[in-house]
Design a protein around this motif. Sequence first.
Motif, PDB file in Angstrom:
ATOM      1  N   CYS A  15       0.842  -1.199   0.000  1.00 19.27           N
ATOM      2  CA  CYS A  15       0.000   0.000   0.000  1.00 19.27           C
ATOM      3  C   CYS A  15       0.874   1.244   0.000  1.00 19.27           C
ATOM      4  CB  CYS A  15      -0.898   0.036   1.233  1.00 19.27           C
ATOM      5  SG  CYS A  15      -2.188  -1.209   1.245  1.00 19.27           S
ATOM      6  N   ALA A  39      -0.150   9.240  -3.313  1.00 21.80           N
ATOM      7  CA  ALA A  39      -0.287   8.970  -4.740  1.00 21.80           C
ATOM      8  C   ALA A  39       0.981   8.420  -5.372  1.00 21.80           C
ATOM      9  CB  ALA A  39      -0.711  10.250  -5.462  1.00 21.80           C
ATOM     10  N   THR A  86      -1.149  -0.886  -4.452  1.00 19.03           N
ATOM     11  CA  THR A  86      -2.188   0.144  -4.522  1.00 19.03           C
ATOM     12  C   THR A  86      -1.611   1.488  -4.099  1.00 19.03           C
ATOM     13  OG1 THR A  86      -2.953  -0.173  -2.242  1.00 19.03           O
ATOM     14  CG2 THR A  86      -3.981  -1.551  -3.949  1.00 19.03           C
ATOM     15  N   HIS A  87      -2.317   2.546  -4.471  1.00 16.24           N
ATOM     16  CA  HIS A  87      -1.945   3.883  -3.997  1.00 16.24           C
ATOM     17  C   HIS A  87      -3.211   4.676  -3.742  1.00 16.24           C
ATOM     18  CE1 HIS A  87      -1.922   6.091  -8.164  1.00 16.24           C
ATOM     19  NE2 HIS A  87      -2.786   5.099  -8.168  1.00 16.24           N
ATOM     20  N   ALA A  88      -3.042   5.956  -3.399  1.00 17.51           N
ATOM     21  CA  ALA A  88      -4.201   6.785  -3.039  1.00 17.51           C
ATOM     22  C   ALA A  88      -4.172   8.075  -3.844  1.00 17.51           C
ATOM     23  CB  ALA A  88      -4.203   7.079  -1.542  1.00 17.51           C
ATOM     24  N   PRO A  89      -4.484   8.001  -5.137  1.00 13.84           N
ATOM     25  CA  PRO A  89      -4.424   9.202  -5.966  1.00 13.84           C
ATOM     26  C   PRO A  89      -5.519  10.197  -5.616  1.00 13.84           C
ATOM     27  CG  PRO A  89      -5.456   7.415  -7.174  1.00 13.84           C
ATOM     28  CD  PRO A  89      -4.985   6.828  -5.872  1.00 13.84           C
ATOM     29  N   GLN A 101      -6.291  10.074   3.118  1.00 12.33           N
ATOM     30  CA  GLN A 101      -5.223   9.138   2.782  1.00 12.33           C
ATOM     31  C   GLN A 101      -5.276   7.909   3.678  1.00 12.33           C
ATOM     32  OE1 GLN A 101      -1.320  10.858   1.514  1.00 12.33           O
ATOM     33  NE2 GLN A 101      -0.608  10.017   3.434  1.00 12.33           N
ATOM     34  N   ALA A 114      -8.199   5.647   2.763  1.00  7.34           N
ATOM     35  CA  ALA A 114      -7.911   4.837   1.580  1.00  7.34           C
ATOM     36  C   ALA A 114      -7.048   3.634   1.945  1.00  7.34           C
ATOM     37  CB  ALA A 114      -7.207   5.691   0.531  1.00  7.34           C
ATOM     38  N   ASN A 131      -8.152  -0.578   1.740  1.00  9.03           N
ATOM     39  CA  ASN A 131      -7.442  -1.623   0.997  1.00  9.03           C
ATOM     40  C   ASN A 131      -6.873  -2.709   1.905  1.00  9.03           C
ATOM     41  OD1 ASN A 131      -7.844  -0.986  -1.715  1.00  9.03           O
ATOM     42  ND2 ASN A 131      -6.272   0.588  -1.680  1.00  9.03           N
ATOM     43  N   ARG A 183      -9.076  -0.989  -4.280  1.00 12.24           N
ATOM     44  CA  ARG A 183      -9.197   0.258  -5.017  1.00 12.24           C
ATOM     45  C   ARG A 183      -7.819   0.759  -5.449  1.00 12.24           C
ATOM     46  NH1 ARG A 183     -13.372   3.443  -0.965  1.00 12.24           N
ATOM     47  NH2 ARG A 183     -15.282   2.233  -1.467  1.00 12.24           N
ATOM     48  N   HIS A 184      -7.790   1.403  -6.603  1.00 14.12           N
ATOM     49  CA  HIS A 184      -6.591   2.078  -7.109  1.00 14.12           C
ATOM     50  C   HIS A 184      -5.393   1.133  -7.194  1.00 14.12           C
ATOM     51  CE1 HIS A 184      -8.976   5.640  -6.764  1.00 14.12           C
ATOM     52  NE2 HIS A 184      -9.033   5.569  -5.457  1.00 14.12           N
ATOM     53  N   LEU A 232      -2.326  -0.550  -8.992  1.00 16.30           N
ATOM     54  CA  LEU A 232      -1.349  -0.128  -9.986  1.00 16.30           C
ATOM     55  C   LEU A 232      -0.940  -1.315 -10.849  1.00 16.30           C
ATOM     56  CD1 LEU A 232       0.830   2.064  -7.632  1.00 16.30           C
ATOM     57  CD2 LEU A 232      -0.424   2.910  -9.613  1.00 16.30           C
TER      58      LEU A 232
END
Length: 302
Positions: A60, A64, A82-85, A278, A281, A285, A296-297, A299
């Motif tokens: 995680c 972003a 994953t990331h948190a854009p 942040q 998010a 995950n 979610r999100h 990559l």
Amino acid sequence: MELLLLIEMAAPFVADLQLRWPLARLTPQHADAVRIVITNGSTGLSAQQMDALPALQLVCCYGAGYENIDLQAAQQRGITVTHAPGVNNATVADHAMALMLSSARALPLLDRAVKAGQWLGHRTARPAVHGKRLGIVGMGNIGALIARRAAGFDMEVAYHARHPRPDIAYRYVGDVLELARDSDYLMLACPGGPATRHLVNKEVLDALGPQGFLVNIARGSVVDTTALIEALQQKRIAGAALDVIENEPAIPPEAAQLDTLILTPHISGRSPEAQQAQHDALLYNIRACLEGQPLRHVLTLS
């Protein structure tokens, strides 16, 4: 299950993780049990580190950025990243404008001078921001928010990115050198990583010129720090304001001697609202991973 935290995180958020998952450990005492790693773009996670964590399922990114995470290695090992854009875009854009205004108007220098009893000696004219030319390197979500704010100052906005954006009304410039030459303020809002390393070098700084200002809220690696310090020392540019710098948190000794350089400690994305979003998010995950639900999100390699 072990949760491995590789980055600094505010104490209340660490406590929240421990409260939600009492068995989670935030140190790699038992590497074989680590299933989830929390990192960020600057700290990253290498293939070698992944190999040391055989049970790893999820990485995680706390934010972003993800430039120093080996996505190819993760994909080969079946590890999801994953990331948190978007959670802190507006806060970063606000900070970028604050840096530009502070540099143009020399606010830190004037504050110190007035408090030292030097009121009259520092009442010299300072450059304006309204009506000036702003060049933005990187026209993603943050770059677009900066441009929108700059429009409120009646600035003339142009931008450089890998490709022009047909949905953006601002003028596209295909070369960073040309953009710097046409800008009073050069704002960096592009991704980090090898592709943008030292994108701003001596030639770009010389193109910006003795009346120009540089602002960086992207990544420290985008700017050749040695070239920047020399440009400031030799007054080949008017000033710079950086929220990020190469090899942070260490800074070159010369940086502390420059009144024309403003530094903040990589906090452009930190506001209470952005940090909570942040963290939310991240929690989503982690929970989804443990419960076998969609993440979610995620990559993937482009």
